[in-house]
Design an enzyme around this catalytic site. Structure first.
Site, mmCIF file in Angstrom:
data_model
loop_
_atom_site.group_PDB
_atom_site.id
_atom_site.type_symbol
_atom_site.label_atom_id
_atom_site.label_comp_id
_atom_site.label_asym_id
_atom_site.label_seq_id
_atom_site.Cartn_x
_atom_site.Cartn_y
_atom_site.Cartn_z
ATOM 1 N N ARG A 82 30.047 42.494 56.685
ATOM 2 C CA ARG A 82 31.104 41.818 58.363
ATOM 3 C C ARG A 82 30.282 40.285 58.416
ATOM 4 O O ARG A 82 29.300 40.791 58.052
ATOM 5 C CB ARG A 82 31.229 42.912 58.590
ATOM 6 C CG ARG A 82 30.034 43.333 59.925
ATOM 7 C CD ARG A 82 30.471 43.133 61.817
ATOM 8 N NE ARG A 82 28.761 43.925 62.090
ATOM 9 C CZ ARG A 82 28.029 43.311 63.036
ATOM 10 N NH1 ARG A 82 28.799 42.137 62.648
ATOM 11 N NH2 ARG A 82 27.452 43.161 63.176
ATOM 12 N N ASP A 107 18.115 36.224 66.750
ATOM 13 C CA ASP A 107 19.083 36.565 66.602
ATOM 14 C C ASP A 107 19.515 35.246 66.682
ATOM 15 O O ASP A 107 19.431 34.026 65.865
ATOM 16 C CB ASP A 107 18.997 37.387 67.967
ATOM 17 C CG ASP A 107 20.959 38.417 67.764
ATOM 18 O OD1 ASP A 107 22.044 37.592 67.182
ATOM 19 O OD2 ASP A 107 21.250 39.421 68.126
ATOM 20 N N GLU A 138 27.807 38.250 71.635
ATOM 21 C CA GLU A 138 27.368 37.617 71.137
ATOM 22 C C GLU A 138 27.994 36.504 70.545
ATOM 23 O O GLU A 138 29.196 35.763 71.168
ATOM 24 C CB GLU A 138 27.296 38.198 69.689
ATOM 25 C CG GLU A 138 26.718 39.151 69.478
ATOM 26 C CD GLU A 138 25.297 37.927 68.264
ATOM 27 O OE1 GLU A 138 25.619 36.866 68.520
ATOM 28 O OE2 GLU A 138 24.313 38.820 68.211
ATOM 29 N N ASN A 165 29.489 37.962 60.827
ATOM 30 C CA ASN A 165 28.218 38.076 61.692
ATOM 31 C C ASN A 165 28.544 37.014 62.422
ATOM 32 O O ASN A 165 29.205 36.052 62.742
ATOM 33 C CB ASN A 165 26.710 38.531 61.392
ATOM 34 C CG ASN A 165 25.732 38.728 63.024
ATOM 35 O OD1 ASN A 165 26.599 39.934 64.378
ATOM 36 N ND2 ASN A 165 24.291 38.699 62.743
ATOM 37 N N ASN A 203 22.515 35.788 60.711
ATOM 38 C CA ASN A 203 22.719 35.492 62.083
ATOM 39 C C ASN A 203 23.182 33.935 62.550
ATOM 40 O O ASN A 203 23.872 32.889 61.793
ATOM 41 C CB ASN A 203 21.297 36.026 62.572
ATOM 42 C CG ASN A 203 22.284 36.862 63.865
ATOM 43 O OD1 ASN A 203 22.819 36.832 65.088
ATOM 44 N ND2 ASN A 203 21.683 38.294 63.467
#
Ligand code: ZN
Length: 574
Positions: A383, A481, A300, A385, A431
């Protein structure tokens, strides 16, 4: 089927070994189901009856029963028999279970290494606990029970962890059916005491069993939640009681919670799309290659680090930060102590990361990690991202609930002076983000709603305003994403489970779709000496053996000669 029924059948004594009434009929029915399932083409009644060797009236009655039960259906157009939709629903449940195994697999291995004890993955099957996976550490003594074994829920750590976290009504029904049979002097058999034990378990977040099933075996377990925050399983650390004293059990509780949370994160994030669309037949591209064979669980947040002349990205679930030379394919990874959503270079050297517990700085060569700020200290279930810097070097990053329950995510801006501003709330899965070349627009993806938003952006004040939907992805096109914005102001969005990266014009219209040989691209950025290569990170988490065989490069980084240049990534100015 309940555990009790199974044990009768498997008992093997005179009583159970005798043919149970109806068993012959059941076998015949199943053989008809097999005939339909295994045939290459749909079969008509006469063909099925012939293959089965049954008389026509018997075959007819049984097929009618199977149709009635939803296990078969008749296609009215040609009067052929097909598999019924009930099987589809059942198959989905099986799939989910294996999905859980895939999601938990790296955590089981990690915990076994960390603790030196056996680690098990358990689900509740009716009123008993079923072990569906297990990892032994080198020093673990062999335990009697393995994968496929069943134990009573009230006497096992895993069982208590799951039952404690059921919704209150479901929990009450379950407790009343457990029976609270005594196995050892430590087994809790008093209903009131057991209810207290469950409350305590829920409060702590983990369950312990002090030799309650077998006197010489103890365990500690934490629940795994699905995307609806329902307990669907547990991770248990199991060992001999002489090695698992009270203090050690509780110390291991934190490890169990941490591991289960990570698995919940996997389950939740990926439960958004249970099935992967089939690989589309795209052209074989010669402008695309796998540049870094990193085999990430969840690669990522790529950024091009001009100072390093390297691609910087993270494996959220390893967790680790990776520096790669996409020319040679060489890469080095630095393990991180907690889930990490993104990392960017700092202008003064070193790096800034968005982690499970806030913003942290670190250097590549040292183990020291320094906390900068944690705007969600009060939300331990969240959390961070994806994250990225705007052109003034402010770092922007969003959050999500690890259980991915909707509306829990927020967007933050960390300024170079260390102060944090909340820029938006109520997101589902925060995202990818990006800015237009003229710094007038800010883009932000919420994967949970399959949307990319666009805002007006003020580069001087760092404010955003006037949110509207830039792109709403249809249901079968994957999930938006990570993203990047090129020098022409077009938006490149990675489509998780969509096998592609899509380029949108500034009005949100599709300009180009680049098909990939992997289903789960996660994000992209421009890099290389002239910023003309689009680097695309991907994931391999929770893909089955079959899917991995079809897409073996999953988890690697791809390089696309995009034919357009990108904008340079800005380091964090603080
Ligand atoms: Zn992402």
């Amino acid at each position: 089927m309940s555990g009790r029924t199974l044990s009768v059948v498997e008992n093997g004594d005179g009583e159970a070994a005798r043919e149970i009434p109806g068993a012959q009929a059941l076998r015949r029915g199943l053989s008809l189901l097999d005939i339909v399932a295994e045939s290459d083409k749909p079969l008509r009644f006469v063909e099925i009856a012939e293959q089965s060797g049954l008389s026509k009236p018997t075959a007819h009655r049984m097929l009618a029963t199977l149709v009635e039960a939803g296990l078969l259906r008749v296609d009215e157009r040609d009067q052929t028999y097909r598999l019924g939709f009930r099987l589809f629903r059942m198959a989905h449940r099986v799939w989910n279970e294996f999905d859980l195994r895939g999601a938990a697999s790296p955590e089981l291995a990690r915990l076994a290494d960390l603790t030196g004890e056996a680690v098990r993955l358990a689900v509740l099957d009716d009123t008993s606990v079923l072990y569906i996976d297990q990892r032994d550490s080198a020093q673990a003594v062999r335990l009697g029970l393995g994968v496929g074994a069943r134990v009573a829920a009230h006497a096992s750590g895993a069982g208590k962890a799951i039952v404690a976290h059921l919704d209150p009504q479901h929990r009450q029904t379950m407790v009343s059916r457990l029976g609270l049979e005594r196995f050892t002097p430590n087994t809790i058999v008093d209903p009131v005491e057991f209810a207290r034990e469950l409350e305590l378990t829920k409060g702590r977040g983990y369950a312990v069993s002090f030799g309650e099933q077998h006197a010489d075996i103890s365990s500690v377990a934490a629940p795994i939640f699905d995307h609806r925050a329902i307990a669907i399983g547990a991770i248990a650390i199991v060992g001999p009681s002489y090695r698992m004293g009270v203090d050690r059990l509780h110390a291991l509780g934190r490890d169990a919670i941490e591991a289960a949370r990570r698995v919940s994160g996997n389950v939740g994030q990926l439960a958004m799309s249970i099935s992967i669309n089939p690989r589309p037949l795209g052209p074989e591209r010669d402008d695309l290659r796998c540049a870094v064979p990193s085999a990430c669980f969840l690669g990522e947040g790529p950024v091009w680090s001009a100072a390093d002349k390297r691609l910087l990205f993270v494996d959220i679930l390893a967790p680790s930060v990776i520096l790669a030379d996409p020319e040679s394919g060489q890469f080095v990874s630095k393990p991180m102590p907690e889930l990490i959503g993104a990392a960017v270079p700092r202008a003064r050297g070193g790096y800034l990361a968005a982690t499970q517990t806030g913003f942290k700085t670190f250097d590549w060569s040292s183990d020291t990690i320094t906390s900068v700020a944690n705007p969600e200290a009060g939300k331990p279930g969240n959390r961070f991202n994806d994250g990225k810097c705007d052109r003034r070097g402010r770092f922007w990053a969003g959050t999500l609930a690890i259980t991915t329950s909707p509306g829990e995510g927020a967007l933050y801006r960390l300024d170079p002076d260390g102060s944090v501003a909340t820029m938006g709330k109520g997101f589902h899965i925060s995202n990818g983000l990006g800015w237009s070349p003229d710094d007038k627009r800010f883009y932000f993806a919420d994967s949970g709603t399959r949307r990319i938003y666009v805002y007006d952006f003020d580069i001087d004040s760092g404010d955003i305003a006037n949110r509207r939907v830039f792109v709403q992805l249809p249901e079968n096109a994957g999930i938006p994403d990570g993203m990047t914005v090129d020098a022409e102001g077009f938006v490149w969005s990675a489509h998780w489970d969509g096998w592609c990266v899509t380029r949108y014009d500034p009005d949100g219209k599709v300009d180009r779709v680049v098909t990939l040989p992997v289903p789960r691209p996660t994000s992209c950025c421009f890099g290389g000496p002239d910023l003309s290569t689009l680097y695309i990170t991907t994931a391999r988490i929770r893909m089955s053996q079959r899917q991995l065989a079809e897409a073996p490069l999953s988890g690697g980084v791809f390089a696309l000669r995009a034919g357009v240049r990108g904008q340079a990534d800005t380091p964090f100015a603080g």
